[in-house]
Write a protein that holds these residues in place. Structure first.
Motif, PDB file in Angstrom:
ATOM      1  N   ASP B  73       0.849  -1.183   0.000  1.00 29.44           N
ATOM      2  CA  ASP B  73       0.000   0.000   0.000  1.00 29.44           C
ATOM      3  C   ASP B  73       0.886   1.234   0.000  1.00 29.44           C
ATOM      4  OD1 ASP B  73      -2.002   1.775   0.206  1.00 29.44           O
ATOM      5  OD2 ASP B  73      -2.634   1.197   2.226  1.00 29.44           O
ATOM      6  N   ARG B  74       1.020   1.868  -1.145  1.00 29.18           N
ATOM      7  CA  ARG B  74       1.882   3.052  -1.204  1.00 29.18           C
ATOM      8  C   ARG B  74       1.151   4.114  -2.019  1.00 29.18           C
ATOM      9  NH1 ARG B  74       4.327   1.576  -6.685  1.00 29.18           N
ATOM     10  NH2 ARG B  74       3.311  -0.422  -6.728  1.00 29.18           N
ATOM     11  N   PRO B  75       1.547   5.347  -1.847  1.00 27.84           N
ATOM     12  CA  PRO B  75       0.903   6.404  -2.615  1.00 27.84           C
ATOM     13  C   PRO B  75       1.229   6.244  -4.100  1.00 27.84           C
ATOM     14  CG  PRO B  75       2.622   7.296  -1.160  1.00 27.84           C
ATOM     15  CD  PRO B  75       2.576   5.841  -0.926  1.00 27.84           C
ATOM     16  N   ASN B  76       0.514   6.897  -4.936  1.00 26.07           N
ATOM     17  CA  ASN B  76       0.718   6.915  -6.395  1.00 26.07           C
ATOM     18  C   ASN B  76       0.644   5.542  -7.037  1.00 26.07           C
ATOM     19  OD1 ASN B  76       1.642   9.406  -5.522  1.00 26.07           O
ATOM     20  ND2 ASN B  76       3.791   8.774  -5.721  1.00 26.07           N
ATOM     21  N   ARG B  77      -0.188   4.683  -6.481  1.00 31.31           N
ATOM     22  CA  ARG B  77      -0.305   3.416  -7.213  1.00 31.31           C
ATOM     23  C   ARG B  77      -1.395   3.566  -8.255  1.00 31.31           C
ATOM     24  NH1 ARG B  77      -0.988  -1.958  -3.912  1.00 31.31           N
ATOM     25  NH2 ARG B  77      -2.464  -2.390  -5.581  1.00 31.31           N
ATOM     26  N   LYS B  78      -1.200   2.889  -9.375  1.00 32.09           N
ATOM     27  CA  LYS B  78      -2.227   2.988 -10.420  1.00 32.09           C
ATOM     28  C   LYS B  78      -3.543   2.438  -9.882  1.00 32.09           C
ATOM     29  CE  LYS B  78       0.440   2.526 -14.668  1.00 32.09           C
ATOM     30  NZ  LYS B  78       1.364   1.422 -14.313  1.00 32.09           N
ATOM     31  N   LYS B  79      -4.603   3.116 -10.205  1.00 36.59           N
ATOM     32  CA  LYS B  79      -5.937   2.731  -9.724  1.00 36.59           C
ATOM     33  C   LYS B  79      -6.262   1.285 -10.046  1.00 36.59           C
ATOM     34  CE  LYS B  79      -8.804   5.550  -7.595  1.00 36.59           C
ATOM     35  NZ  LYS B  79      -8.672   6.972  -7.994  1.00 36.59           N
ATOM     36  N   ASP B  80      -5.998   0.916 -11.319  1.00 37.42           N
ATOM     37  CA  ASP B  80      -6.477  -0.405 -11.743  1.00 37.42           C
ATOM     38  C   ASP B  80      -5.595  -1.556 -11.243  1.00 37.42           C
ATOM     39  OD1 ASP B  80      -4.305   0.151 -13.201  1.00 37.42           O
ATOM     40  OD2 ASP B  80      -5.124  -0.504 -15.131  1.00 37.42           O
ATOM     41  N   SER B  81      -4.561  -1.228 -10.450  1.00 41.04           N
ATOM     42  CA  SER B  81      -3.753  -2.327  -9.907  1.00 41.04           C
ATOM     43  C   SER B  81      -4.355  -2.855  -8.603  1.00 41.04           C
ATOM     44  CB  SER B  81      -2.321  -1.868  -9.659  1.00 41.04           C
ATOM     45  OG  SER B  81      -2.278  -1.027  -8.535  1.00 41.04           O
ATOM     46  N   TYR B  82      -5.472  -2.276  -8.178  1.00 34.83           N
ATOM     47  CA  TYR B  82      -6.114  -2.773  -6.963  1.00 34.83           C
ATOM     48  C   TYR B  82      -7.507  -3.271  -7.305  1.00 34.83           C
ATOM     49  CZ  TYR B  82      -8.294  -2.626  -2.332  1.00 34.83           C
ATOM     50  OH  TYR B  82      -8.970  -2.940  -1.192  1.00 34.83           O
ATOM     51  N   LYS B  83      -7.683  -4.595  -7.159  1.00 32.74           N
ATOM     52  CA  LYS B  83      -8.976  -5.183  -7.531  1.00 32.74           C
ATOM     53  C   LYS B  83      -9.511  -5.989  -6.354  1.00 32.74           C
ATOM     54  CE  LYS B  83      -8.989  -4.939 -12.364  1.00 32.74           C
ATOM     55  NZ  LYS B  83      -7.835  -5.377 -13.176  1.00 32.74           N
ATOM     56  N   PRO B  84     -10.183  -5.315  -5.403  1.00 33.88           N
ATOM     57  CA  PRO B  84     -10.526  -5.976  -4.132  1.00 33.88           C
ATOM     58  C   PRO B  84     -11.531  -7.110  -4.264  1.00 33.88           C
ATOM     59  CG  PRO B  84     -11.549  -3.806  -4.296  1.00 33.88           C
ATOM     60  CD  PRO B  84     -10.640  -3.925  -5.455  1.00 33.88           C
ATOM     61  N   ASN B  85     -12.200  -7.231  -5.388  1.00 34.20           N
ATOM     62  CA  ASN B  85     -13.267  -8.228  -5.414  1.00 34.20           C
ATOM     63  C   ASN B  85     -12.999  -9.464  -6.262  1.00 34.20           C
ATOM     64  OD1 ASN B  85     -15.054  -7.084  -3.566  1.00 34.20           O
ATOM     65  ND2 ASN B  85     -15.564  -5.502  -5.081  1.00 34.20           N
ATOM     66  N   ILE B  86     -11.777  -9.600  -6.763  1.00 30.49           N
ATOM     67  CA  ILE B  86     -11.472 -10.840  -7.482  1.00 30.49           C
ATOM     68  C   ILE B  86     -11.613 -11.975  -6.496  1.00 30.49           C
ATOM     69  CG2 ILE B  86      -9.730 -12.089  -8.795  1.00 30.49           C
ATOM     70  CD1 ILE B  86      -8.197  -9.574  -9.086  1.00 30.49           C
ATOM     71  N   HIS B  87     -12.262 -13.030  -6.891  1.00 35.04           N
ATOM     72  CA  HIS B  87     -12.328 -14.119  -5.922  1.00 35.04           C
ATOM     73  C   HIS B  87     -11.922 -15.452  -6.494  1.00 35.04           C
ATOM     74  CE1 HIS B  87     -16.310 -13.632  -7.723  1.00 35.04           C
ATOM     75  NE2 HIS B  87     -16.294 -14.943  -7.755  1.00 35.04           N
ATOM     76  N   GLY B  88     -11.315 -15.458  -7.650  1.00 33.86           N
ATOM     77  CA  GLY B  88     -10.861 -16.735  -8.176  1.00 33.86           C
ATOM     78  C   GLY B  88     -10.654 -16.660  -9.658  1.00 33.86           C
ATOM     79  N   ASN B  89     -10.051 -17.702 -10.187  1.00 33.61           N
ATOM     80  CA  ASN B  89      -9.788 -17.770 -11.607  1.00 33.61           C
ATOM     81  C   ASN B  89      -9.572 -19.240 -11.930  1.00 33.61           C
ATOM     82  OD1 ASN B  89      -8.445 -18.005 -14.076  1.00 33.61           O
ATOM     83  ND2 ASN B  89      -7.536 -15.972 -13.866  1.00 33.61           N
TER      84      ASN B  89
END
Ligand code: HEM
Ligand SMILES: [Cu+2]
Ligand SMILES: [Cu+2]
Lengths: 648, 318
Positions: B73-89
């Motif tokens: 968790d750091r400042p200036n991270r790209k928005k789309d690099s955080y996907k809290p709701n992925i739950h599987g693949n």
């Protein structure tokens, strides 16, 4: 029996121990009397049936046992630091590794985890308490008195010295005379009754008392791992109970189940022991997996990856754990076919375990990791545990195991899995849920210091042991050869590093009690996903005033979104709670007296004690106390105070 | 933010240190320095498995390090690099189920092969019959009986090189394990039953052997030396002992059985004449005679083994 046979004499270390015991007990008695705390102690703690308080007592006892087992460990590491050390004699060393192993597994790891389950599971599934709160208290006191019985052996009667595996015929009456081995048998028996009862209790709680609307496959993963662990307990512990009973009868009454005489079957013990013993290691590691899953998802601020796969891996691991016990004695000569079968079943466990590891990595992927201390412990677990895991697979390759078996390679392996798995999880879980128990957090700065000392110390201590093992150093020898000096010395240094880490941890408990800010919000870390974080802090003794109708996966996340709480005035009804009872502690005290008598083979006294236990059961069965009601007004009062609504 | 840096550096350090440790020590470690075909097959198997283990470790460590650094968790991270709701693949989950299964299969095959090979004498010496040695553990010493040569040694062992040795293992007391790491893995000695262990030395030399399975106070001292010499030398040694050593009487044998530590002895007959502890009938032989002997401790310490060694009737032969 003479008095000087009763007390262990002649060892300065043990005299030291006696003095310490007397001093500490007197200090406790003095403090309790001086501050007039006896009634408080009795009313609020010793007779409690509240799962949260029982959990706290479990954890405090487990920490004490971690200290004891840790002191044993340091004594051994001191003895092995230099080849010509003369600190512990052979007999004494044998006692120390036996008590270390037994205390760590039975009286530290299991109770620590059971303590966390006690506190967290009812909160996670939206229950008010265990299904059988009285039985829960009984379980705790069974464990507690079992632990005490085992622990006094070093000053009274002498400690067991046949290893935590207690293999017969060595542990039989002929080769291990005296009360030492009886302490092992009866201490484990008593504690085992408690564990079995907890297993049943928690299983019923999870199956029957989940909040309406919480489907099994919506249940938080720690509760899942607890449920599966309970199944293992229920199937494995009866085996231990029977094995211990048979060996006790052998030793005390002269039967010949495991003896060399009378065509006994000494090797049957190894079979029975590991039929319980292998599942046992999963009893202490599956809940750890559950804890890490919760913490990683919370501080990654991301949903757990592959929830269903995680659950199924736990179930498959649990199933396989009953099919691999022979890997503990590949060297018994059962033949290539048998060994092949068990080799493969053992290695197969790596598959669901690997799935779990990758799912944790998957959870971290595209997350937003916050490095709090519980998270540090959980992150450190992943690579450390994998190092234990791959060496486990190597041990599972039977033909190679002939070289690893009974060596330091094995010692390194099981410490890697037990410490990086179980102990890290205990620390992580305790720190994570600490605010729920004590209303304040542990200091993060001190927490990080203790973490780094412990983690680095751990690797420095155990990594070299793989190599000493490959160089042919067997386990359980009481002094080492000069050619193994360097690595042994490094290992000892590491052990002291862990000791420092633990000391800082304990100091942190004191420090935080005095200086930490008190919690105002129930969601202490601000990242809670599951129902336990929906309760206010301090948690009311009835846990939940009300619950939302539908509880999905990550129930508290939904509640936060919908602005729901566990205090919905419209839905308030009076709450039925169980009364405290002094009977569990009294009953277990009586049974531990009976066990103590049996340790010294005073059969009449033991019979009297057993009879007392039966009387207590009869008294209990005429107990018509139906508990009491918490009325709506009182709930309102408690909730408003806890939620800081009073000054609105 | 600087503890995160440490974190990453530390793991790298561990990996490097580990590698250095490993590579520098590998060929000196007894298990990786086999002196015969059995130890060699085990060493090969372990080495083979190590490639996979290092592979797994590297994959996990690298993935772990990259992920932990990248997604902190750091400042200036790209928005789309955080996907809290992925739950599987599903696809990737299948991959990480299938790959471990393949690895387990690849490890199982050589394991099973080696296991079956170890049931028989090593193939390289198939031209000769194995030398039979009864290795009996007693608390806390070793008896080696050579039925063909008609001799028995206590706490030391001579074997010919380039010929398989068929150890017939049993115990007079608690369970033990015969382990000569330079020659191969261990197997248990148990009272009332017999297990068989094939070992072989290719290089002449003196090797350490011991009981690897804890069996009480004298456990640490239950060791022996293995003298591997070419077959002529071995024959000479055996003949000489057959002529010069005293006969083993049941009386002396019973004294030697007494729980305790003893010196080396050599006899020109074997105890198999009156008891075989590997048979049901021999299971209670020692415990019947010494049921109460364990009540007294030896008070064994790091530096008093010599003093508490039992010297029986001057029959000591070095
Ligand atoms: C605090 C760090 C620890 C250190 C330095 C340590 C050290 C040791 C040592 C030196 C031995 C004896 C090895 C031998 O002579 O064979 C041993 C054995 C053992 N340890 Fe630990 N240990 C630690 C923590 C733990 C923990 C946390 C557990 C379990 C949860 C554990 C479980 C065991 C077991 C089961 C044995 C085998 C006992 C036996 O051989 O009967 N240890 N440990
Ligand atoms: Cu196992
Ligand atoms: Cu294992």
């Amino acid at each position: 029996m003479e008095l000087d046979e009763f007390f262990v004499t002649g060892e300065p270390l043990i005299y030291g121990g006696m003095v310490a015991i007397v001093l500490v007990s007197s200090a406790i008695i003095f403090i309790l009397t001086y501050f007039k705390k006896w009634t408080w102690l009795w009313r609020d703690w010793l007779t409690t049936v509240d799962h949260k308080k029982i959990g706290i007592m479990y954890i405090l006892s487990a920490l004490a046992m971690l200290f004891r087992g840790g002191m044993d460990a340091l004594m051994m590491r001191v003895q092995l630091a230099f080849p010509d050390m003369n600190f512990l004699a052979a007999q004494h060393y044998d006692e120390v590794f036996t008590t270390h192993g037994t205390v760590m597994i039975i009286f530290m790891a299991m109770p620590f985890l059971i303590g966390l389950m006690n506190i967290v599971v009812p909160l996670q599934i939206g229950a008010r308490d265990f299904a059988f709160p009285y039985l829960n208290a009984l379980s705790f006191w069974a464990f507690f008195f079992g632990a005490m019985l085992f622990n006094i052996s070093f000053v009274i009667g002498g400690s067991p010295d046949a290893g935590w595996t207690s293999y017969t015929p060595l542990a039989g009456a002929a080769m291990s005379p005296g009360p030492g081995q009886n302490f092992y048998l009866l201490g484990l028996q008593l504690a085992g009754i408690g564990t079995l009862a907890t297993g049943i209790n928690l299983m019923v709680t999870i199956l029957k008392l989940r909040a309406p609307g919480m489907k099994l496959f919506k249940m938080p993963i720690f509760s899942w791992s607890t449920l599966i662990t309970c199944f293992i307990i229920i199937f494995a512990f009866p085996i231990l109970t029977v094995a211990l009973a048979l060996l006790t009868i052998d030793r005390v009454f002269g039967s010949q189940f495991f003896t060399l005489t009378g065509e006994g079957l000494p090797m049957m013990w190894a079979n029975l022991f590991w039929l319980w013993g292998h599942p046992e290691v999963y009893i202490v590691v599956l809940p750890a997996f559950g804890i890490f899953s919760e913490i990683i998802a919370a501080f990654a601020k991301k949903r757990l990856f592959g929830y269903t796969a995680m659950v199924w891996s736990i179930i498959i691991i649990a199933g396989l754990s009953f099919l691999v016990w022979v890997h503990h004695f590949f060297t018994m000569g059962a033949g290539a076919f048998v060994n092949s079968v068990f080799s493969i079943s053992t290695m197969l466990i790596a598959v669901p375990t690997g799935v779990k590891i990758f799912n944790w990595l998957g959870t971290l992927h595209k997350s937003k990791i916050e490095f709090t201390t519980p998270m540090l412990w959980s992150l450190a677990f992943i690579p450390s545990f994998v190092m234990g895991g791959v060496t486990g697979v190597m041990l599972g390759m039977a033909a190679a195991d002939f070289q690893f078996h009974n060596s330091y390679f094995l010692v390194a392996h099981f410490h890697y899995v037990l410490i990086a798995g179980t102990v890290f999880a205990c620390f992580a879980g305790l720190i994570y849920w600490y605010p729920k128990m004590f209303n304040h957090k542990l200091n993060e700065r001190l927490g990080k210091w203790s973490f780094w000392f412990f983690l680095i110390g751990f690797h420095v201590c155990f990594f070299p042991q793989y190599f000493i093992g490959l160089d042919g150093m067997p386990r359980r020898i009481f002094y080492s050869a000069p050619e193994w000096f360097t690595l042994n010395f490094i290992s000892t240094v590491g052990a002291f590093g862990m000791g420092v880490g633990f000391a800082i941890f304990v100091y942190n408990i004191y420090y935080s009690l005095r200086y930490s800010e008190r919690e105002t919000d129930g969601d202490s870390w601000g990242v809670g996903r599951t129902l336990e974080w929906a309760t206010p802090t301090p948690v009311p003794h009835y846990n939940f005033a009300t619950l939302p109708e539908h509880l999905g996966y990550d129930a508290f996340m939904d509640m936060k979104e919908n602005g729901e709480t566990t205090y919905d005035k419209k839905k308030l009804k009076h709450i039925h709670m169980p009364s405290n009872s002094g009977k569990p502690i009294i009953m277990m005290a009586i049974l531990s007296f009976a066990s103590f008598a049996l340790v010294f083979e005073w059969v009449t006294l033991a019979a009297i004690g057993l009879f007392g236990g039966i009387i207590m059961m009869i008294i209990r069965s005429f107990d018509y106390d139906e508990g009491y009601h918490v009325e709506v007004d009182e709930i309102n009062e408690i909730e408003r105070t806890a939620r800081g609504l009073n000054n609105e | 933010m600087n503890h995160k840096k440490h974190h990453y550096k530390k793991w790298l350090m561990f990996m490097l240190l580990g590698m250095i440790f490993f590579l520098s020590g590998c060929d000196q470690m007894t298990v990786f320095d086999p002196k015969g075909p059995v130890a060699e097959s085990q060493s090969d198997l372990i080495m083979y498995s190590l490639y996979y283990m290092f592979g797994i470790l590297i994959v996990v460590f690298v993935a772990f390090t990259v992920i932990v650094i990248k997604y902190r968790d750091r400042p200036n991270r790209k928005k789309d690099s955080y996907k809290p709701n992925i739950h599987g693949n599903k696809a990737i989950e299948v991959v990480w189920i299938v790959i471990p299964i393949i690895i387990v299969t690849l490890l199982s095959i050589p394991t099973v092969n080696t296991l079956f090979d170890l049931e028989d004498p090593p193939e390289v010496s198939n031209d000769k019959d194995p030398l039979v040695v009864y290795a009996t553990s007693a608390n806390w010493k070793w008896f080696f009986s050579y039925p063909e040569q008609g001799i028995e040694t206590v706490n030391y062992l001579h074997i010919p090189t380039d010929r398989a040795v068929e150890f017939r293992l049993s115990s007079a007391g608690s369970m033990a394990a015969l382990w000569i790491p330079a020659l191969g893995g261990q197997k248990y000695n148990m009272a009332g039953m017999q297990t068989t262990l094939f070992l072989q030395a290719d290089e002449p030399g003196v090797y350490d052997g011991r009981n690897a399975n804890f069996n009480g106070e004298g456990f640490t001292e239950q060791t022996f030396k293995v003298y591997a010499e070419d077959s002529q030398e071995f024959q000479d040694w055996a003949n000489k002992k057959k002529q010069s050593a005293p006969k083993l009487t049941q009386d002396v044998y019973d004294k030697l059985l007494k729980p305790g530590i003893v010196d080396r002895y050599t006899f020109s007959s074997t105890h198999l004449a009156w008891v075989d502890h590997g048979k049901m009938g021999g299971m209670d032989y020692a415990v019947d005679r010494y049921f109460n002997a364990y009540e007294t401790l030896m008070h064994l310490e790091t530096d008093n083994q010599e003093e508490i060694k039992d010297h029986i009737d001057g029959k000591q032969v070095k």
